[in-house]
Design an enzyme around this catalytic site. Sequence first.
Site, mmCIF file in Angstrom:
data_model
loop_
_atom_site.group_PDB
_atom_site.id
_atom_site.type_symbol
_atom_site.label_atom_id
_atom_site.label_comp_id
_atom_site.label_asym_id
_atom_site.label_seq_id
_atom_site.Cartn_x
_atom_site.Cartn_y
_atom_site.Cartn_z
ATOM 1 N N LYS A 116 -0.348 -5.354 -2.893
ATOM 2 C CA LYS A 116 0.262 -4.915 -4.151
ATOM 3 C C LYS A 116 -0.622 -5.209 -5.354
ATOM 4 C CE LYS A 116 4.121 -3.600 -2.117
ATOM 5 N NZ LYS A 116 3.790 -3.902 -0.728
ATOM 6 N N GLU A 200 5.637 -9.770 -12.999
ATOM 7 C CA GLU A 200 5.779 -8.500 -13.711
ATOM 8 C C GLU A 200 6.907 -8.598 -14.729
ATOM 9 O OE1 GLU A 200 4.406 -4.917 -10.696
ATOM 10 O OE2 GLU A 200 6.535 -5.336 -10.967
ATOM 11 N N HIS A 235 17.884 -4.589 -2.562
ATOM 12 C CA HIS A 235 16.610 -3.951 -2.925
ATOM 13 C C HIS A 235 16.201 -2.867 -1.921
ATOM 14 C CE1 HIS A 235 16.014 -6.940 -6.061
ATOM 15 N NE2 HIS A 235 16.264 -7.887 -5.177
ATOM 16 N N ARG A 292 3.187 6.476 4.215
ATOM 17 C CA ARG A 292 3.881 6.990 5.399
ATOM 18 C C ARG A 292 4.916 8.015 4.969
ATOM 19 N NH1 ARG A 292 8.708 4.686 4.373
ATOM 20 N NH2 ARG A 292 8.766 2.562 3.535
#
Length: 501
Positions: A116, A200, A235, A292
């Site tokens: 990430k 973040e 999530h 994907r």
Amino acid sequence: MFKKILIANRGEIAVRIIKACQELGVKTVAIYSDVDKNAPHVMIADEAVPLGDPTPIESYLNIPKIIEIAKERDVEAIHPGYGFLAENPDFAEACKTAGITFIGPTAKVISLMGDKIAAKKTMENAGVPVIPGYHGPKQDTESLVKEGEKIGFPLLVKAAAGGGGKGMRIVHSIDELPDAIESAKRESKSSFGDDTVFLEKYLDKPRHIEFQVLADNHGHTIHLFERECSIQRRHQKIIEETPSPVMTPELREKMGEAAVRAAEAVGYTNAGTVEFMVDGNLNFYFMEMNTRLQVEHPITEFTTGVDLVKWQIKIASDQELTLKQDQLIQRGHAIECRIYAEDPSNGFLPSTGTLRRVEEPSGPNIRVDSGITSNLEVTPYYDPLLSKLIVAAENRNEAIDKMIWALSHYVVMGVTTNIPFLKKVLEHEEFRKGNITTHFIDNYFKEWLTRKHGLPVDAIIALAVYDAMHPRKQEVVRYKEADPHSPWRYVGRWRIGGEIE
């Protein structure tokens, strides 16, 4: 075009891929663990090979065994579906080494986008907006706390190698941050073998909106518009739709261009999804790229008329994209609901058992991508997704009405499902208005998220008496969960109806 493809997956996605292969005239090889021997994907494939032990690490995650089967069956390509090995660069590389085409991007790209922090740095360099935060090398708690102060609160602590909400913490103040960092690191290390985290800025009124992309081996990259994925539990998405109710033509153009730029920046090939967060002011930020096929790909197929699975196979066989960006349009509105064997009224705990009866809804523009049949056993070994229900209509309101009707006519007996919960979400006034964020379920369905406090004592006694009077042979489950996103890893100490005190 390939002559034979092995599908390295199970359930509804394996069925979906096999059907696409059949339409293309390609022979298929299914693989299955002991508990999946009667599953639909096994029944419809041209060939089926047993994997044995149902634990994921010994079956659908067993790279050497899958490659060996592919060689024995003279397979030219392997389609990984989603989940399991779909985003495992070692598997993609193993296919390449064996001279077998991996239907997806290269191992290098999978690895890059799976990190990430590296992915966000790459996107920044490509001019794609990213959420303000800290993605640097300092990983000690003291340094991270200092960086968190610079970003401001609320903020997110996220696992660099994470997914599915694991290793993620929402922090509202400086006092909470040290514990949140250490907790996220522990969970990340346990789930992914890597305790690297990043910080973040936490967005106001966040929406999760993603763009589907296709890229061939000849330099052509396109997007196929957006999918609104903000309705989530733990999530993880449960309802997706397209177009997004918040989208404007101008925003769609900007986000689509950013998605294509993101794919081109890493040399992406095949089908992929660029995921963005959109705030209350319609500012958008790159979140991650899924390398994907997505679970929710059918709603894009409904509104564009493009078969994404077929294009995956065509691109992998080195065919050139004939789809042109300026020729693609969206028609109508499509919604997908994920049908899970789980109990929303008990913390969304997975439900297992024998499916006594399954009846699917049918009608114009109603599609069911399913991996189940009556009398099939739902086990604790794998993700509890049973099927996907997809509808399309001329506009959003009609699509909502159609989905509510379809859910009302979907019969699954033998396990608890989330069908009633999905109906409640769709019937909610704020959902109908399109006022949705990733907090929707937390904000409006808190009572569904609380685990119950157990069955009445009389009921427990009755069950004990019944079991004593009806002895039965019990199967000993040798279970070692290897999927870090499986809800079975995180149910804690529990008993029927509630948590042990």
